[in-house]
Scaffold this motif. Structure first.
Motif, PDB file in Angstrom:
ATOM      1  N   SER A  38       9.731  -0.726 -32.033  1.00 32.65           N
ATOM      2  CA  SER A  38       8.526  -0.208 -32.965  1.00 32.65           C
ATOM      3  C   SER A  38       8.825   0.076 -34.105  1.00 32.65           C
ATOM      4  CB  SER A  38       7.626   0.549 -32.180  1.00 32.65           C
ATOM      5  OG  SER A  38       8.284   1.938 -32.353  1.00 32.65           O
TER       6      SER A  38
ATOM      7  N   SER B 239       0.138  -7.499 -24.250  1.00 30.25           N
ATOM      8  CA  SER B 239      -0.176  -7.361 -25.789  1.00 30.25           C
ATOM      9  C   SER B 239       0.348  -6.216 -26.456  1.00 30.25           C
ATOM     10  CB  SER B 239      -1.689  -7.320 -26.099  1.00 30.25           C
ATOM     11  OG  SER B 239      -2.432  -6.523 -25.011  1.00 30.25           O
TER      12      SER B 239
ATOM     13  N   ARG C  88       3.646  -6.998 -27.509  1.00 36.17           N
ATOM     14  CA  ARG C  88       3.565  -7.946 -28.827  1.00 36.17           C
ATOM     15  C   ARG C  88       3.360  -6.971 -30.102  1.00 36.17           C
ATOM     16  NH1 ARG C  88       0.679 -11.570 -25.445  1.00 36.17           N
ATOM     17  NH2 ARG C  88      -1.235 -10.957 -26.426  1.00 36.17           N
ATOM     18  N   TRP C  89       2.566  -5.943 -29.590  1.00 35.84           N
ATOM     19  CA  TRP C  89       2.406  -5.137 -30.898  1.00 35.84           C
ATOM     20  C   TRP C  89       3.594  -4.324 -31.191  1.00 35.84           C
ATOM     21  CZ3 TRP C  89      -2.633  -2.550 -28.338  1.00 35.84           C
ATOM     22  CH2 TRP C  89      -3.712  -3.515 -28.070  1.00 35.84           C
TER      23      TRP C  89
ATOM     24  N   SER D  49       5.229  -4.097 -34.732  1.00 35.32           N
ATOM     25  CA  SER D  49       5.212  -3.149 -35.312  1.00 35.32           C
ATOM     26  C   SER D  49       6.819  -2.898 -36.150  1.00 35.32           C
ATOM     27  CB  SER D  49       5.004  -1.821 -34.514  1.00 35.32           C
ATOM     28  OG  SER D  49       5.409  -0.598 -34.975  1.00 35.32           O
TER      29      SER D  49
ATOM     30  N   LEU E 196       0.744  -6.712 -38.457  1.00 36.68           N
ATOM     31  CA  LEU E 196       0.039  -6.190 -37.336  1.00 36.68           C
ATOM     32  C   LEU E 196      -1.067  -5.397 -37.884  1.00 36.68           C
ATOM     33  CD1 LEU E 196       0.557  -5.230 -34.271  1.00 36.68           C
ATOM     34  CD2 LEU E 196       1.308  -3.560 -34.835  1.00 36.68           C
ATOM     35  N   ASP E 197      -0.875  -4.714 -38.877  1.00 36.72           N
ATOM     36  CA  ASP E 197      -1.975  -3.957 -39.457  1.00 36.72           C
ATOM     37  C   ASP E 197      -3.168  -4.885 -39.954  1.00 36.72           C
ATOM     38  OD1 ASP E 197      -3.177  -1.665 -40.520  1.00 36.72           O
ATOM     39  OD2 ASP E 197      -1.867  -1.330 -42.318  1.00 36.72           O
TER      40      ASP E 197
ATOM     41  N   VAL F 179      -4.610  -3.797 -35.714  1.00 42.56           N
ATOM     42  CA  VAL F 179      -4.024  -2.896 -34.844  1.00 42.56           C
ATOM     43  C   VAL F 179      -3.120  -1.800 -35.478  1.00 42.56           C
ATOM     44  CG1 VAL F 179      -2.095  -2.634 -32.975  1.00 42.56           C
ATOM     45  CG2 VAL F 179      -3.409  -4.792 -33.145  1.00 42.56           C
TER      46      VAL F 179
ATOM     47  N   VAL G  76      -0.911   0.691 -36.626  1.00 44.38           N
ATOM     48  CA  VAL G  76       0.660   0.597 -36.510  1.00 44.38           C
ATOM     49  C   VAL G  76       1.117   1.853 -36.115  1.00 44.38           C
ATOM     50  CG1 VAL G  76       2.921   0.400 -37.706  1.00 44.38           C
ATOM     51  CG2 VAL G  76       0.964  -1.138 -38.258  1.00 44.38           C
TER      52      VAL G  76
ATOM     53  N   VAL H 148       0.756   2.437 -32.459  1.00 39.86           N
ATOM     54  CA  VAL H 148       1.626   1.824 -31.421  1.00 39.86           C
ATOM     55  C   VAL H 148       3.039   2.610 -31.451  1.00 39.86           C
ATOM     56  CG1 VAL H 148       3.036  -0.452 -31.426  1.00 39.86           C
ATOM     57  CG2 VAL H 148       0.517  -0.374 -32.050  1.00 39.86           C
TER      58      VAL H 148
END
Lengths: 454, 356
Positions: B80, B213, B216-217, B221, B228-229, B233, B235, B238
């Motif tokens: 992450s 998902s 995936r995030w 991240s 991602l942002d 989503v 960040v 996450v």
């Protein structure tokens, strides 16, 4: 070193305004992080260090109170808000910080002060050892191991050499010899992770920590199987003769402190400062730490700089080990105190500045010596200092926290509405305040930061 | 992503000095094993006997548990974008917390829960410091380790009057009748619940990272937070989730470590003794894949088990302190040979959302 897949697109300057591009890639994080530490102005850094120290003391205050509730005692040592606690933090801090200086009014050269100064001396070596590596962008966590092998090497070599000479001439010859051996052994041991980083890209944080474990085990083996003092049941080498150890000047011989060693350490700090700030080697070292790609572009052999800085760092730690042997214990014993880990704190607290290391080392000398006083004078476990060490590192590592508070205090003060920010600021500086707020503030501030997003 | 890297590695540096060294080591080991099989009466023969002994596998599994859990935690955090070098500290606090609560409540499972809570709280502190206050992740991770290294023996001293805690009950092994009597592999079917939990956690982590998902995030991240942002989503959230997850996983590992022995040992570098750092190496070696991390964990734990048995049976006349360095030296060698792991692109960097 620069074996990563992307060309150098470091945009370090961008992060000062808090907007690093997310695509900022390429090299390892260490140099960028250290650069962020270096860039902060000296005054700001000093403020951050002091704030971090105070915040650690405040958290330690809560911790002592909490520990006092967990244990049992017949009479409460102190009472706050109608609740009795077994440990009194005020007494603990009094013994910790003032106890370290002993009773100066009746005896200027008392044993406790000598202990404080002798701890300071060794910490100056390990602190500056860490500082050299950090300035070069290398996280040398292996100072402890380098100190251990340096101490053992110095103890064994000096013992052997002490049979050849004696008297004052012996002291004059043996001390530099012992220091040199410590520096050599520690330097070689430091060069190993340096070379592994430079030529095999092995992360130095992990290798140096592993080498700490290896150093302890190998030292145990060498003493047990080869250099054991036959007269002793403890795992230790044969004690060095008197003339092979540092002479105590002014201070009493039984206090294991030597002004000579202290002066040597202080001179070394200045020498390392000049080396880093004023020589071309120091320039290469610093630029490698701040901008490795730029340094290489400018003709610096990055790999060689890494190995050289780690060798120098290890040598300084090894000298610390030698001083520990030649000044404090007079032989090598297993179970060397954690001077190396304290050196990390000392260096971080000093902003990796060799001159600042002197002051930070004194502070930690006080903490180490004071923890003995606390241990004798109270039931509070001496491991408290270990916790404070970790907290200080943690808080120094988050300058943003203090900056955030600082900016709020500054930005609010002119307008006059000081409700919220003042309580925030109060948590840092006020160690006697409402202690529960300290913990809340830590989780409270972030949510406020999050709300700003809207 | 990872398959791309693996392919890249195989085609790129086929005959690098590192690869040759690794190959030579493998050939030497294979030779030793063959020699041992051929001549069971020799030193090599006794060595192979230990290698294929059922108790060696049992010890390997037992020693794997804390390392594997910490490695899984490290994978989530680092994928992450937050390098969590404080895994060791998380293991230490959960090892103490587990025994303390088990001692107070008399229940091993309450102990496990307390260990997880302790580790997660410390991970939360780390997350706040790194994500909110943009602390340098390496230094903050070190601080987490040092805090735990002081805090656990401190607490033990307060409660038990010494760095080591009192002894608590341990959990019995779950024995699967029939399967457990298979030679060698029988150890897989006669192990503590923690060992089964470890296998479960590896499978669950793999599934989470590759099939959900959230996985995936986490990946995005660490690789491309900006994208991602942009995809909407958060960040920061996450990363918080991933670091807290590393706290939960380390909590399992640390509590399992102390509860399987029934005591927390807090003297010196505590009973965790570098397992958190070894975990970091295992997931680097396993290329951030939970299954790969488990396999390399078992390699390291196997070496540790081997050195314990070698010590106990005095096979090679090597002094004990030196034998004890085998796992650490192996870590260094592995790092030197395979150190060029491709870390997530944005790992170690703070991410600031653009819409402030």
């Amino acid at each position: 070193m620069s074996s990563d897949d992307t060309p150098n697109t470091e945009t370090d300057a961008a992060d000062s305004d808090g907007r690093e591009p997310g695509t900022n890639t390429g090299q390892s994080d260490a140099p960028a992080a250290i650069e962020r530490l270096v860039r902060a102005s000296a005054v700001e850094r000093a403020l951050i260090s002091v704030s971090a120290l105070l915040l650690s003391v405040a958290v330690g205050f809560v911790l002592i109170l909490a520990a006092g509730r967990m244990t049992t005692c017949s009479t409460a040592a102190t009472t706050y808000f109608g609740v009795g606690f077994c440990y009194d933090p005020v007494t603990v801090y009094d013994l910790l910080f003032l106890g370290a200086f002993g009773d100066l009014s009746s005896d200027l050269i008392n044993g406790q002060l000598a202990t404080t100064l002798s701890q300071t001396t060794v910490l100056m070596f390990t602190g500056v050892a860490v500082a050299v590596a950090f300035r070069a962008g290398i996280f040398n966590i292996g100072t402890q191991g380098q100190l251990v092998v340096g101490a053992l090497g110095s103890a064994v070599a000096t013992l052997w050499a002490s049979t050849l000479v004696s008297g004052v001439v012996g002291t004059l010859l043996l001390l530099p010899f012992g220091l040199a051996v410590g520096a050599f052994v520690g330097g070689v041991y430091g060069a190993i992770p340096g070379a592994l980083k430079a030529y095999a890209d092995a992360n130095e944080v992990i290798t140096t920590i592993m080498l700490n474990f290896v150093a302890t085990a190998v030292a145990l083996y060498l003493v047990q199987d080869h250099f054991q003092d036959p007269e002793s049941v403890a795992t230790q080498t044969v004690p060095l003769p008197e003339y092979a150890t540092f002479p105590s000047v002014i201070f009493r011989a039984r206090d294991d402190f030597s002004l000579v060693a202290f002066v040597v350490a202080a001179a070394l700090l200045v020498a390392v400062y000049l080396l880093i700030e004023r020589t071309s080697f120091g320039y290469d070292l610093r630029t490698s730490g701040i901008q490795p790609e730029a340094a290489e572009y400018g003709g610096v052999d990055a790999a060689r700089t890494v190995v050289a800085s780690m060798t120098l760092s290890g040598a300084l730690a090894g000298m610390g080990g030698a001083v520990y042997v030649l000044m404090i214990i007079g032989n090598f014993q297993t179970g060397v105190p954690a001077y190396g880990f304290d050196g990390i704190t000392v260096s971080i607290l000093a902003g990796n500045n060799p001159l600042g290391v002197g002051f930070a080392a004194l502070l930690f000398g006080v903490l180490k010596s004071g923890s003995i006083v606390v241990d004798v004078g109270t039931d509070v476990p001496p491991q408290l200092v270990g916790v404070l060490r970790g907290l200080i590192i943690l808080f120094v590592a988050m300058p943003e926290f203090f900056r955030m508070i600082g900016t709020r205090v500054w930005s609010v003060r002119p307008s006059g509405s000081g409700g919220q920010p003042v309580t925030d600021g109060g948590t840092v500086a006020d160690s006697r305040g409402d202690v529960e707020d300290d913990v809340d503030a830590e989780s409270g501030v972030p949510t406020e930061g999050g709300e700003r997003d809207e | 992503m990872s398959s791309e890297t693996v392919r890249g590695r195989l085609t790129d540096g086929e005959l690098s000095p590192q690869r040759v060294a690794g190959l030579v080591a493998a050939v030497l080991l294979a030779g030793l094993v063959l020699w041992g099989f051929a001549f069971p009466e020799t030193q090599a023969g006794r060595f192979v006997a230990i290698l294929t002994d059922r108790s060696t596998l049992a010890a390997t599994l037992r020693l794997s548990v804390p390392i594997a859990f910490a490695a899984l935690g490290g994978i989530f955090a680092e994928k992450s974008g937050v390098i969590n070098i404080g895994l060791e500290g998380l293991l230490i606090v959960s090892a103490f917390g587990g025994v303390y609560m088990a001692d107070v409540t008399g229940s091993v499972w309450m102990g496990l829960a307390a260990g997880i809570v302790a580790s997660t709280l410390l991970a939360l502190l780390f997350a706040v410091v790194c994500i909110e206050f943009r602390a340098d992740q390496i230094i903050a991770g070190l601080a987490i380790w040092l805090i735990a290294l002081g805090l656990a023996p401190f607490a033990s001293q307060v409660v038990y009057g010494g760095p080591n805690t009192a002894s608590v009950d341990t959990v019995d092994a779950i024995v699967i009748p029939g399967l457990s009597s298979i030679p060698f592999f029988g150890a897989l079917f006669s192990a503590t619940p923690f060992v089964y939990l470890m296998f479960g956690a590896v499978a669950a982590s793999w599934w989470t990272l590759n099939r959900t998902s959230f996985g995936r995030w986490v990946n995005a991240s660490g690789e491309n937070p900006k994208a991602l942002d942009t995809a909407g989503v958060n960040v920061t959230r996450v990363r918080y989730a991933a670091v807290l997850l590393s706290g939960v996983l380390c909590g399992f590992g640390g509590a399992a470590l102390s509860l399987s022995i029934g005591q927390f040992v807090g003297s010196g570098s505590t009973m965790v003794n570098g397992k958190g750092f070894i975990a970091i190496v295992t997931y680097l070696f396993g290329n951030y894949n939970p299954v790969g991390a488990l396999l390399s964990t078992m390699l390291f734990a196997g070496l540790d088990a081997l050195q314990l048995t070698l010590q106990a049976r005095d096979v090679f006349a090597v002094p004990q302190p030196l034998v004890r360095t085998i796992p650490y030296v192996t870590v260094i060698i592995v790092l030197a040979l395979f150190g060029r792991t491709r870390i997530p692109k944005a790992a170690g960097e703070h991410y600031e959302s653009g819409d402030e």
